[in-house]
Write an enzyme that holds these catalytic residues in place. Structure first.
Site, PDB file in Angstrom:
ATOM      1  N   HIS A 231      45.799  28.357 -70.073  1.00 36.43           N
ATOM      2  CA  HIS A 231      46.056  29.156 -68.761  1.00 36.43           C
ATOM      3  C   HIS A 231      46.182  28.154 -67.460  1.00 36.43           C
ATOM      4  O   HIS A 231      46.554  28.529 -66.348  1.00 36.43           O
ATOM      5  CB  HIS A 231      44.828  30.050 -68.689  1.00 36.43           C
ATOM      6  CG  HIS A 231      44.704  31.061 -70.027  1.00 36.43           C
ATOM      7  ND1 HIS A 231      43.477  31.319 -70.609  1.00 36.43           N
ATOM      8  CD2 HIS A 231      45.739  31.424 -70.566  1.00 36.43           C
ATOM      9  CE1 HIS A 231      43.563  31.884 -71.478  1.00 36.43           C
ATOM     10  NE2 HIS A 231      45.010  31.991 -71.647  1.00 36.43           N
TER      11      HIS A 231
ATOM     12  N   ASP B 244      45.085  35.578 -64.280  1.00 37.83           N
ATOM     13  CA  ASP B 244      45.991  35.669 -65.318  1.00 37.83           C
ATOM     14  C   ASP B 244      45.419  36.957 -66.274  1.00 37.83           C
ATOM     15  O   ASP B 244      44.635  37.572 -65.647  1.00 37.83           O
ATOM     16  CB  ASP B 244      46.063  34.547 -66.173  1.00 37.83           C
ATOM     17  CG  ASP B 244      44.362  34.180 -66.850  1.00 37.83           C
ATOM     18  OD1 ASP B 244      43.946  35.133 -67.110  1.00 37.83           O
ATOM     19  OD2 ASP B 244      44.260  33.019 -67.034  1.00 37.83           O
TER      20      ASP B 244
END
Ligand code: UDP
Length: 477
Positions: A19, A117
């Site tokens: 991420h 995210d």
């Protein structure tokens, strides 16, 4: 001073290099093209790993970072799911996120958006307190995004488990895919993680926009379907800004440099790189078979090896470190000696982006994390898929069945991929021949298309400029 004229974006990546890395790449490209400043607010569950720190160190001055105070996991049962740990790291960091945002606001840097995210969606409530629009950064393909946005309908129209379905599942804009290959968290519909994913799917619809790390020529149908659904289903606007792949990193450790020096001494396009991402692990049996398969293939290889784990395929996710861990005692007897002249094994972590761009690399055996796939693609390296967890089976399916840039070894009935099969697939990828030529041609085309998408007039550059335009029109906080 500059801070009064520029606008500022806060980015909250959930833990995990898969991420953090693409969000950092996004930030780098964004500040380079659009004169914004950025602060990363990074949730942690312990001291950040060396690998994590090195991603944030050496960024341009316009990108700051703050490690939020570590959250405590003492109450979690052993073996709790990876998704649970990632999600909890974020949830338990919300109070420190609020403090960090308040501090940004007090500095009057002109914050105009919060980017999170999938695991950071709960931060939206905090963003709302500050009257800040929220954007979702999606580090997986448009295919997975399309599935998640379709999940509420799929849930209503399906009575069995998805893996029990005899017909492939139709995801809008995508090649029909067997239910068993859909992402892990939705494979048990009675589980908490399924309910959480369904809940998140509904939250996706509430964000102000979704930035996806993909590009038009890679997923034309999935992207256009998402864009049509913007109008018909009032979905958030989708911005395909990829391929955002890590290219360069300086200040390598001694061990990392050794990998590149070793590659310098190998013939062009001759080495298979093997890596299972930042946290992937194999069982003892599978580690053994992979080693013997590599040996039988007689090909050159560079293998990032982790100690085996018989319980979880993502066992190292929360422990990543570039330090040496231990010995290679778990590899088959004599393996290192017998492969010494054509193979290099390294512990746990290697400078993957630089390795994949090295001219000696001819193939990549990957666990199919989306960043790994994009890094392979931007370097024109064909792949062998070895999906382990999360959405990796979907990515593997896309690579082999839809865009056809990879080969897939078959597991035997006990779930282990055996040495003969491994050696067969490695030879097919690494030795000349028709199969290899087709894969290479196709991945070269995608490499070109990806590079075109990022040129000044490219689609992804335009999508990034669209994001910047929307953010510039926000009132500065
Ligand atoms: N990575 C690396 N060295 C390693 C393993 C991983 O530099 O030994 C980087 C890799 O280049 C990629 C990221 O970590 O950028 C992993 O992301 P991916 O989406 O492929 O998989 P994940 O780690 O999320 O499972």
């Amino acid at each position: 001073p500059q801070t009064q004229t520029r606008q500022h974006v806060a980015i909250l990546p959930s833990p995990g290099m898969g991420h953090v890395i693409p969000m950092v790449e996004f930030a780098k490209r964004f500040v380079r093209n659009h004169n914004f400043t950025v602060t990363f607010l990074v949730p942690t569950s312990g001291s950040p790993s060396t690998a994590m720190r090195s991603v944030f160190n050496g960024l341009p001055d316009s990108i700051e970072h703050v490690f939020l105070p570590p959250v405590n996991f003492d109450d979690l049962p052993e073996g709790s799911k990876l998704e649970t740990r990632i999600a909890l790291t974020v949830v338990r960091s919300l109070a420190s996120l609020r403090d960090a945002l308040a501090s940004l606001f007090s500095r009057r840097v002109g914050v105009v958006a919060l980017v999170v995210d999938h695991f950071g969606l709960d931060a939206f409530d905090v963003a709302r307190e500050f009257n800040l629009p929220s954007y979702l950064f999606y580090p997986s393909p448009a295919m997975v995004l399309s599935l998640i946005l379709h999940l509420p309908e799929l849930d209503e129209s399906t009575s069995s488990e998805y893996w029990e379905l005899t017909d492939p599942v139709k995801i809008p804009g995508c090649f029909p895919i067997p239910g068993k290959d859909l992402l892990d968290p939705i494979q048990d519909r009675k589980s908490d993680v399924y309910k959480l994913t369904l809940h998140k799917a509904k939250q996706y619809r509430l964000v102000d926009g979704i930035i996806v790390n993909t590009f038009n020529d890679l997923e034309p149908r999935a992207i256009s379907s998402l864009q049509e659904r913007e109008a018909t289903e009032k979905l958030p606007r989708v911005y395909p800004v990829g391929p955002l792949a890590k290219i360069q990193r300086t200040n390598l450790t001694e061990e990392e440099s050794q990998c590149l020096i070793w590659l310098d001494g190998q013939p062009r396009v001759s080495v298979l790189f093997i890596s299972f991402g930042s946290g992937g692990t194999l069982s003892s049996d599978q580690t053994n078979e992979l080693a013997l398969g590599l040996e039988n293939s007689e090909q050159r290889f560079l293998w990032v090896v982790r100690p085996p784990n018989d319980r979880a395929a993502s066992a190292a996710y929360f422990k990543v470190n570039s330090q040496n861990e231990s010995s290679f005692d778990f590899l088959p007897d004599g393996f290192l000696g017998r492969t010494r002249d054509r193979g290099l094994v390294v512990h746990s972590w290697a400078p993957q982006a630089q390795i994949l761009s090295h001219s000696s690399i001819g193939g990549f055996l990957t666990h199919c994390g989306w960043n790994s796939i994009l890094e392979s693609m931007v370097n024109g390296v064909p792949m062998i898929v070895w999906p382990l967890f999360a959405e990796q089976r979907m990515n593997a399916f896309m690579l082999t069945e839809d865009i056809k840039v990879a080969l897939r070894p078959k597991a035997s009935e006990n779930g282990v991929v055996e040495r003969e099969e491994i050696a067969r697939v490695i030879k097919a990828l690494m030795e000349g021949g028709e199969d290899r030529e087709k894969l290479r041609k196709r991945i070269e085309e995608l490499k070109e298309a990806g590079s075109t998408a990022l040129t000044e007039d490219g689609n992804s550059t335009k999508a990034l400029a669209d994001v910047a335009d929307v953010w510039k029109s926000q009132i500065r906080n």
